[in-house]
Design a protein around this motif. Structure first.
Motif, PDB file in Angstrom:
ATOM      1  N   GLU A  63      -6.737  64.903 -73.402  1.00  0.00           N
ATOM      2  CA  GLU A  63      -7.652  65.385 -72.545  1.00  0.00           C
ATOM      3  C   GLU A  63      -9.074  65.343 -73.152  1.00  0.00           C
ATOM      4  N   TYR A 111     -16.455  66.623 -66.352  1.00  0.00           N
ATOM      5  CA  TYR A 111     -15.351  65.762 -65.625  1.00  0.00           C
ATOM      6  C   TYR A 111     -14.337  65.805 -66.768  1.00  0.00           C
ATOM      7  N   ARG A 112     -13.027  66.377 -66.254  1.00  0.00           N
ATOM      8  CA  ARG A 112     -11.615  66.475 -67.140  1.00  0.00           C
ATOM      9  C   ARG A 112     -11.244  64.741 -67.141  1.00  0.00           C
ATOM     10  N   MET A 113     -11.314  64.169 -68.400  1.00  0.00           N
ATOM     11  CA  MET A 113     -10.765  62.755 -68.410  1.00  0.00           C
ATOM     12  C   MET A 113      -9.804  62.783 -69.660  1.00  0.00           C
ATOM     13  N   ALA A 125     -10.985  57.998 -62.001  1.00  0.00           N
ATOM     14  CA  ALA A 125     -10.874  59.743 -62.347  1.00  0.00           C
ATOM     15  C   ALA A 125     -12.512  60.113 -61.987  1.00  0.00           C
ATOM     16  N   ASP A 128     -12.980  60.950 -58.227  1.00  0.00           N
ATOM     17  CA  ASP A 128     -11.977  61.965 -57.866  1.00  0.00           C
ATOM     18  C   ASP A 128     -12.473  63.446 -58.068  1.00  0.00           C
ATOM     19  N   ASN A 131     -11.224  66.354 -60.522  1.00  0.00           N
ATOM     20  CA  ASN A 131     -11.532  66.204 -61.944  1.00  0.00           C
ATOM     21  C   ASN A 131     -12.994  66.745 -62.368  1.00  0.00           C
ATOM     22  N   ARG A 132     -13.626  67.056 -61.532  1.00  0.00           N
ATOM     23  CA  ARG A 132     -14.959  67.657 -61.856  1.00  0.00           C
ATOM     24  C   ARG A 132     -14.772  69.260 -61.941  1.00  0.00           C
TER      25      ARG A 132
END
Length: 365
Positions: A63, A111-113, A125, A128, A131-132
């Motif tokens: 992550e 953002y979760r990447m 991603a 989407d 994912n924020r």
């Protein structure tokens, strides 16, 4: 066999031996030259020939938090993704953006990447909404106050002007006497805020976290600004965390020898060129008479030039023994630096950087 025949035989044997030695040396030279050329140009050749790709495959792993700030365009986002280790190259992601039928617009925020994502997976991603991350800001090490506040604003949905006003109110933040800027005092980390968090509360949270880290490391209040100033230079100059302590030792050695520090990061900061991404400073920046320029003034700059992390602070507090007074990055991809004790060694290292830059254009040179 007569004497003449034996002499001719020995001469023939010597000629054969010499020929073999020359052949071996030539082959060895070719191998050596080939290895040298491949080390400098191999990546570009492999990519051009299609032997390797400038893009990862798949959806990635782990992550990573990436922050997009207000006003960033596709090229900026591509650079942020590369810096965070999300995509393999900024070029692959940016080329993908250019290939889209309609222009891609990015909403500011955190953002979760994942790391090592394909460019397509990274783009999906970012588009989407799931994912924020609401009210979350990830602050990398080495960002300035200006850059840090932009990241907090984007991630926490706090107006930038409100944050800037809070950062200017230095006296309300509990900093040591004489400190007139929060530069260096906004600890880099990932922060979660409430929907109702104000700009003043957000800035105070970052400052309090830095003070807590300094307390944990045993830094006395009267030494904190000096430690953070050194650590900020270490953070900006050190390409790899493992080199941070040696950079700190170079700073101490140059000060002990009454030498100019001559740190490009300080000249760039004082002249306003610290965000251009180049390791080279302009002549104007190097000559500008401002209180941060260590090419002009001896000793430390007026104050920190960025917000250092724990590793850089620890390096300043625990520098190793060593006589180094020079260092230079020789590979901007890996951050590898060469440390030297003489001018001659340093010039050889600079030549090594020049070679790398010639083989890797548009990568920070």
């Amino acid at each position: 066999m007569n004497a003449r025949s034996r002499t001719e035989k020995r001469r023939t044997g010597r000629r054969v031996l010499i020929s073999l030695l020359v052949t071996v040396l030539l082959l060895g030279g070719l191998v050596g030259a080939g290895a040298y050329l491949w080390s400098h140009f191999g990546a570009g050749i492999s990519d051009a020939m299609g032997w390797t790709s400038n893009d990862y495959e798949g959806s990635g792993k782990g992550e990573v938090v990436v922050v997009i700030t207000e006003g960033e365009i596709g090229e900026d986002v591509a650079a942020s993704l590369k810096e965070a280790g999300v995509v393999k190259t900024s070029e692959a992601f940016y080329d993908l953006l250019l290939a889209q039928d309609t222009e891609v617009a990015f909403q500011p925020g955190s953002y979760r990447m994942k790391s090592q994502m394909s460019s397509q997976a990274a783009l999906d991603a970012l588009q989407d909404p799931a994912n924020r991350m609401a009210f979350t800001a990830m602050i990398p090490e080495g960002k300035t106050v200006e850059q840090t506040l932009e990241l907090v604003s984007a991630g926490a949905d706090i107006p930038l002007k409100e944050l800037e006003a809070a950062a200017k109110d230095v006296k309300s933040l509990g900093l040591p006497e004489g400190v007139d800027s929060v530069e260096g005092w906004l600890f880099p980390a990932t922060y979660e805020f409430e929907e109702t968090t104000t700009g003043a509360e957000a800035v105070k949270k970052l400052v309090d976290t830095q003070i807590q880290v300094l307390d944990e490391l045993g830094v006395a209040p009267e030494s904190r600004e000096e430690v953070l100033t050194k650590a900020s230079i270490v953070q900006r100059e050190g390409g790899r965390v493992e080199d941070f302590p040696k950079v700190a030792r170079v700073i101490d050695n140059r000060i002990a020898k009454d030498m100019l520090l001559q740190m490009d990061s300080t000249a760039q900061y004082g002249y306003g060129q610290h965000a251009d991404g180049s390791v080279w400073s302009t002549d104007e920046a190097l000559a500008d008479d401002n209180p941060w320029n260590t090419y002009v003034h001896k000793g430390l700059p007026k104050g920190p030039i960025a917000n250092p992390g724990r590793d850089a602070i620890s390096a300043v507090l625990n520098p190793p023994a060593g006589e180094w007074i020079y260092f230079v990055a020789v590979n901007l991809d890996t951050g590898e630096s060469v440390f030297s004790t003489t001018q001659e060694e340093h010039e050889a290292a600079i030549a090594q950087l020049n070679e790398w830059c010639s083989a890797n254009p548009n990568k920070g040179c």
